[in-house]
Design a protein around this motif. Structure first.
Motif: not given
Length: 309
Positions: A133, A207, A210, A306
């Motif tokens: 990400i 995750r 990010a 995100y």
């Protein structure tokens, strides 16, 4: 008596709107409006992800092609790099330290090369996933698509790279006396279980990365520690036979060691079932389900965040 207004001599009635009295949320729901970038339900998210399967495959192939596009040897580095690593580990651990104890020369070299190749699959998936990400913010902010497509595509990229390497790995096994047999069929479910595990783990670190980009700088140290604790270069039960049994069990049941053991068992003739922990296939399945499914749900829960901030 109704209210009227006078406009150029024409009287009109001031009627209340049919939507008066509705809250903004109720008004939006009535007209089919949704919050931009809102997280879809889990079932809908899975359907969207399946609809992007061609993008996931094309993106992983493009990344794989571009990875060594500037090198003269090109895609050969996919195989040369882990082979060079295996050569260094053999010199240090096999020759100098003597970590090959309990195994013949014809078993230890395929054992070591298999461990390096298989662990590299997980290591590369995690390292790519942690930047999935944060390293693709332009794409995330410009286009609407399920963000899980990115870490999954990176794990798929590493699977394709491993499949190329498996040709060399099979050659090494044959060169040291492990010829193709029915046990080689077990490579398919073993690699599938590892891919599901790697994809789930890639989504977990994606995750986390990010939100905390500095995690990408810490991850190499975490992965190196994990590698040394997973029996890439040595047999865990042999090296730890003088230690408390729970230590060897803890290391043998860690997922990286489980996946390496399954590939070694399938590929190497001299690496029999006595080298595997009990219920190894069941444990591998449990790891894949827990991390694969759990990682997917964990990633999905932050879908709307995100690329923001």
């Amino acid at each position: 008596m109704s209210d009227t207004t006078q406009d150029g001599g024409v009287a009109t009635s001031a009627r209340p709107s049919v939507d008066s009295g509705l809250s903004p949320a109720e008004l939006a729901a009535k007209h089919g409006l949704t919050v931009s970038g809102a997280r879809p339900g889990l079932g809908e998210y899975v359907r969207q992800l399946w609809g992007r399967r061609h993008f996931i495959l094309a993106f992983s192939q493009a990344k794989l092609t571009a990875q060594y596009s500037q090198a003269k040897l090109g895609q050969l580095w996919q195989v040369v790099t882990p082979l060079l690593n295996a050569g260094v580990y053999y010199l240090v651990f096999g020759v100098i330290i003597g970590a090959d104890r309990g195994m013949s020369h014809s078993v230890y070299i395929p054992f070591l090369v298999t461990g390096v190749f298989v662990f590299t699959f997980t290591q590369s998936s995690v390292m790519a996933g942690v930047r999935a990400i944060s390293g693709n913010l332009g794409l995330v902010r410009a286009l609407h698509f399920p963000r899980a497509s990115l870490p999954i595509s990176f794990a798929l990229q590493q699977l394709q790279q491993l499949l190329f390497s498996m040709i060399v790995l099979a050659g090494v096994a044959v060169a040291f006396g492990s010829y193709p047999s029915l046990s080689w069929v077990l490579l398919v479910p073993a690699l599938l279980l590892q891919f599901v595990f790697n994809a789930g783990l890639a989504m977990v670190v994606a995750r986390m990365g990010a939100k905390t980009p500095d995690l990408a700088q810490l991850m190499p140290f975490i992965m190196r520690t994990w590698m040394y604790a997973s029996g890439v270069m040595f047999s865990i039960p042999v090296m730890l036979k003088d230690k408390p049994g729970w230590i060897a069990n803890l290391l043998q049941y860690n997922p990286a060691a489980i996946h390496m053991d399954l590939i070694r068992f399938a590929l190497i003739d001299g690496y029999g079932g006595s080298n595997l922990p009990p219920h190894v296939w069941l444990v591998a399945l449990a790891w894949s389900l827990v991390i694969g499914v759990g990682g997917f749900v964990y990633f999905w829960k932050a879908e709307e965040r995100y690329g923001r901030g």
